[in-house]
Design a protein around this motif. Structure first.
Motif: not given
Length: 274
Positions: A155-167
Motif C-alpha cells: 500500500x505505501x509504495x503505491x500510495x506514496x508514488x501516487x501522491x508524490x508523482x514519482x512514477x
C-alpha cells in the motif's frame, strides 16, 4: 457494510464487524498524522495521512485473504491487523520517533493501543494481536501484515508514488496478490510472479532514493528534532511554557513520568501533527 472511495484502490469495503473499530478515536487520530512527514516540502501533493494508508492496508489484507480462500473470520482478523498496524505513530510519523516518547518505538506504541482496544472490544482483537506480533500459529497470517512482501509495503509504495508523482514507485499490487499462495503454511510466490517481485523491490529502492531519503525532507526532520530537543531543555529549566498539557507531559523529565502507563498512552493519543 460501508464503502470508502479511495483514490488509490477505488472502492474499499469495510465489513460491519470493523465499523466500530474504524470509528475508534485512536484510529481516527491518524487522519491528522502525515504519512510522509516533511516530504510535502519537496512533493506538494504528499499530504496524505496515516489513516488513508491504514485503510489501504486493511483493504489489501482483506483482498489477499479472500484470494487465498481464508475463512470469513480469518479475513476479518487480517483486515483488523492491517487497519491497526500503524496506530502507534506519533506526530510527523518517523520524524519524532524516540524524541517525544524516548526509548519507545512506534511498534511498541501500536501494540499498547491494540491491547487497549482489545480490552474495549471485549477481547475481540486477541487473534489480530497475535498476527501483529507475528505469533499466530499460521505463519501466512503473520506474513500477510509483516514480511518482505506484506500488504503494508504494497500500500505505501503505491500510495506514496501516487501522491508524490514519482512514477518509478508505482507497483501492480493486484498482480502481486494473485501470484501469492500458501505452501506448507507460508506465503509463497508463483514462478510467474518473480518479475513482479523484482519490480516491487526496485520500486521500493527508487522510492527510498527519491522520496524517503530526499535531502530536503531529512533536513526538515533534523531541524524539527533539534527544535524539540532545545524546547525540552528550556522547558525543564523553567524558561519555556507549553499550552498543551499532553505535550508538556512528554517535554518534562522522563524520570518524573516513570513507566509508560495507560495515562501516558492517553496523553500520547492526543498528540498529532497539529
Amino acid at each position: 457494510m460501508k464503502t470508502i472511495k479511495d483514490p488509490v484502490h477505488g472502492h474499499v469495503r469495510v465489513a460491519d464487524d470493523l465499523l466500530a473499530l474504524l470509528d475508534a478515536p485512536h484510529v481516527q487520530r491518524l487522519r491528522y498524522v502525515r504519512q510522509l512527514g516533511f516530504s510535502h516540502l519537496v512533493y506538494p501533493g504528499a499530504n496524505h495521512s496515516r489513516f488513508e494508508h491504514s485503510v489501504g492496508t486493511m483493504h489489501l489484507a482483506g483482498t489477499m485473504a479472500r484470494e487465498l480462500d481464508f475463512d470469513a473470520d480469518e479475513c476479518i482478523l487480517a483486515e483488523a491487523a492491517g487497519l491497526l498496524h500503524d496506530i502507534g505513530h506519533g506526530p510527523f510519523s518517523h520524524a519524532l520517533e524516540n524524541e517525544l516518547v524516548q526509548g519507545i518505538s512506534h511498534e511498541t506504541l501500536s501494540l499498547k493501543f491494540m491491547e487497549k482496544l482489545n480490552g474495549e472490544f471485549g477481547g475481540a482483537l486477541e487473534v489480530a494481536l497475535q498476527i501483529f506480533q507475528g505469533t499466530h500459529p499460521k505463519p501466512f497470517l503473520n506474513q500477510l501484515v509483516s514480511s518482505q512482501l506484506d500488504m503494508d509495503r504494497m500500500d505505501y509504495l503505491k500510495r506514496d508514488s501516487f501522491y508524490t508523482g514519482v512514477a518509478e514507485g508505482n507497483i501492480n499490487s493486484e498482480r502481486l496478490i494473485t501470484m501469492l499462495s500458501v505452501y506448507e503454511g507460508n506465503l509463497v510466490v508463483d514462478a510467474k510472479g518473480v518479475y513482479s517481485v523484482e519490480k516491487f523491490l526496485m520500486a521500493r529502492r527508487f522510492m527510498y532514493w527519491q522520496v524517503y531519503l530526499h535531502k530536503t525532507g531529512l533536513v526538515a526532520e533534523q531541524l524539527l528534532i533539534r527544535v524539540i530537543r532545545r524546547a525540552r531543555e528550556r522547558f525543564q529549566q523553567g524558561l519555556l511554557s507549553c499550552n498543551s498539557e499532553s505535550l508538556a507531559y512528554f517535554m518534562g523529565p522522563a524520570s518524573e513520568r516513570g513507566e509508560f502507563t495507560e495515562d501516558s498512552l492517553q496523553r500520547f493519543s492526543l498528540l498529532d501533527d497539529v
